[in-house]
Design a protein around this motif. Structure first.
Motif, short mmCIF file in Angstrom:
data_model
loop_
_atom_site.label_atom_id
_atom_site.label_comp_id
_atom_site.label_asym_id
_atom_site.label_seq_id
_atom_site.Cartn_x
_atom_site.Cartn_y
_atom_site.Cartn_z
N LYS A 184 -8.51 -11.19 -61.72
CA LYS A 184 -8.99 -10.30 -62.78
C LYS A 184 -8.67 -8.84 -62.50
O LYS A 184 -8.59 -8.03 -63.44
N TYR A 185 -8.46 -8.47 -61.23
CA TYR A 185 -8.06 -7.11 -60.91
C TYR A 185 -6.56 -6.91 -61.08
O TYR A 185 -6.11 -5.84 -61.51
N ILE A 186 -5.78 -7.92 -60.73
CA ILE A 186 -4.33 -7.80 -60.78
C ILE A 186 -3.80 -7.78 -62.21
O ILE A 186 -2.92 -6.99 -62.55
N THR A 187 -4.35 -8.66 -63.06
CA THR A 187 -3.80 -8.85 -64.39
C THR A 187 -3.74 -7.59 -65.24
O THR A 187 -2.69 -7.27 -65.81
N PRO A 188 -4.84 -6.81 -65.37
CA PRO A 188 -4.72 -5.60 -66.21
C PRO A 188 -3.80 -4.54 -65.63
O PRO A 188 -3.21 -3.75 -66.37
N LEU A 189 -3.66 -4.52 -64.30
CA LEU A 189 -2.72 -3.58 -63.70
C LEU A 189 -1.30 -3.90 -64.14
O LEU A 189 -0.51 -3.00 -64.46
N ALA A 190 -0.98 -5.18 -64.17
CA ALA A 190 0.37 -5.60 -64.58
C ALA A 190 0.55 -5.52 -66.08
O ALA A 190 1.58 -5.03 -66.56
N GLU A 191 -0.43 -5.99 -66.85
CA GLU A 191 -0.26 -6.13 -68.29
C GLU A 191 -0.60 -4.87 -69.08
O GLU A 191 0.02 -4.60 -70.12
N LEU A 192 -1.58 -4.11 -68.65
CA LEU A 192 -2.00 -2.91 -69.39
C LEU A 192 -1.44 -1.63 -68.78
O LEU A 192 -0.99 -0.75 -69.49
N SER A 193 -1.49 -1.53 -67.45
CA SER A 193 -0.95 -0.34 -66.79
C SER A 193 0.58 -0.40 -66.72
O SER A 193 1.23 0.63 -66.59
N GLY A 194 1.14 -1.61 -66.81
CA GLY A 194 2.59 -1.76 -66.72
C GLY A 194 3.13 -1.47 -65.33
O GLY A 194 4.23 -0.94 -65.18
N CYS A 195 2.36 -1.84 -64.31
CA CYS A 195 2.73 -1.55 -62.93
C CYS A 195 2.96 -2.85 -62.14
O CYS A 195 2.50 -3.91 -62.53
N VAL A 196 3.64 -2.71 -61.03
CA VAL A 196 3.87 -3.83 -60.12
C VAL A 196 2.88 -3.71 -58.96
O VAL A 196 2.87 -2.70 -58.25
N PRO A 197 2.04 -4.72 -58.74
CA PRO A 197 1.08 -4.65 -57.64
C PRO A 197 1.74 -4.96 -56.30
O PRO A 197 2.55 -5.88 -56.18
N LEU A 198 1.38 -4.17 -55.29
CA LEU A 198 1.78 -4.43 -53.92
C LEU A 198 0.50 -4.69 -53.13
O LEU A 198 -0.30 -3.77 -52.94
N LEU A 199 0.29 -5.91 -52.70
CA LEU A 199 -0.95 -6.30 -52.02
C LEU A 199 -0.81 -6.07 -50.53
O LEU A 199 0.07 -6.65 -49.88
N ALA A 200 -1.68 -5.24 -49.98
CA ALA A 200 -1.61 -4.90 -48.56
C ALA A 200 -2.74 -5.58 -47.82
O ALA A 200 -3.92 -5.43 -48.17
N PRO A 201 -2.44 -6.34 -46.77
CA PRO A 201 -3.49 -6.96 -45.97
C PRO A 201 -4.24 -5.92 -45.15
O PRO A 201 -3.62 -5.10 -44.46
N SER A 202 -5.55 -5.95 -45.23
CA SER A 202 -6.34 -4.99 -44.45
C SER A 202 -6.62 -5.48 -43.04
O SER A 202 -7.16 -4.74 -42.22
#
Length: 262
Positions: free
Chosen positions: A37-55
């Protein structure tokens, strides 16, 4: 490569946004996770590519991560921030913590701000920014005199938990009120902790009816900064206020990406 080819390539490139992952244990194994649910609007609404960083790998590579991205997006999570990081004893020992994320995100926030990267944060992410800049947290906001109980009922269906709960009022005349198109609007509410004393350079942008801080920014920073206590990512495409927030963040990241490619 011709200048036209370079321009086409730049136009086609989407901004890259860093999202730090959280720790979760499953059947004796430690996982790094990020909810859809956090990734989807970033990709679909913000038009951005997510880069997931392991903490879980520590902070040595933070600068390299930030050199690859055009913005930072700090999400919510089921864990609380370690109160020792803001000088308090733990008043909610039964609630899970994620110290690896704490120790990753706090220097990440400071480094991202120093680099001038757009920064957007939700729920826990909002609280992380406040702690990173010297602020404190109400560990039990529901026990603070005059405050309402902002927690969800875990026995309700998920759609009910994330439904509109109360109204917030944006700071009159602020850019945030202009972005939302109105000063007062409904939001959901799923948090037991909340911002108490604001960190250095932070200014409130919206409050709940009981005075709880629901949104803030850093007006002294040139880049886009916005943190909200509610969950705009929930069914974001169906919520006009959420759409505006995610599009504004995406636009800021695109502007940053354009500057980086020049």
């Amino acid at each position: 490569m011709s200048s036209n080819d370079i321009n086409k390539r730049t136009a086609a490139r989407k901004p890259v946004v860093l999202m730090s992952m959280g720790t979760q244990e499953r059947k004796g194994h430690a996982y790094q996770v990020m909810t859809h649910k956090y990734i989807t609007p970033l990709a679909e609404l913000s038009g951005c590519v997510p880069l997931l960083a392991p903490s879980c790998c520590g902070i040595d590579d933070i600068d390299q991560y930030l050199s690859m991205v055009d913005g930072v997006y700090l999400t919510g999570a089921g864990s609380n921030i370690d109160p020792a990081l803001y000088g308090q004893k733990n008043k909610t020992p039964s609630k899970g913590q994620d110290k690896a994320r704490d120790l990753f995100d706090i220097p990440l926030i400071r480094a991202a701000l120093k680099r001038g990267l757009p920064l957007f944060a939700v729920c826990r992410g909002m609280q992380e920014i406040n702690v990173a800049l010297g602020g404190t947290i109400h560990q039990k906001a529901y026990e603070v005199a005059g405050m309402n109980d902002h927690r969800e009922d875990s026995t309700d269906p998920v759609a009910v938990q994330y439904g509109d709960s109360h109204t917030v009022r944006a700071l009159p005349g602020s850019w945030f009120a202009d972005l939302m198109g109105e000063e007062a609007f409904p939001i959901n509410s799923l948090h037991g902790q909340a911002v108490d004393q604001l960190g250095e350079g932070i200014e409130a942008l919206a409050h709940a009816e009981d005075g709880l801080i629901e949104a803030f920014h850093l007006p002294g920073m040139q880049q886009f900064t916005l943190a909200v206590q509610w969950h705009p990512e929930w069914q974001a495409a169906q919520n006009p206020h959420s759409v505006k927030i995610f599009k504004a963040f995406g636009d800021a990241c695109r502007q940053r990406a354009t500057q980086r490619d020049q």
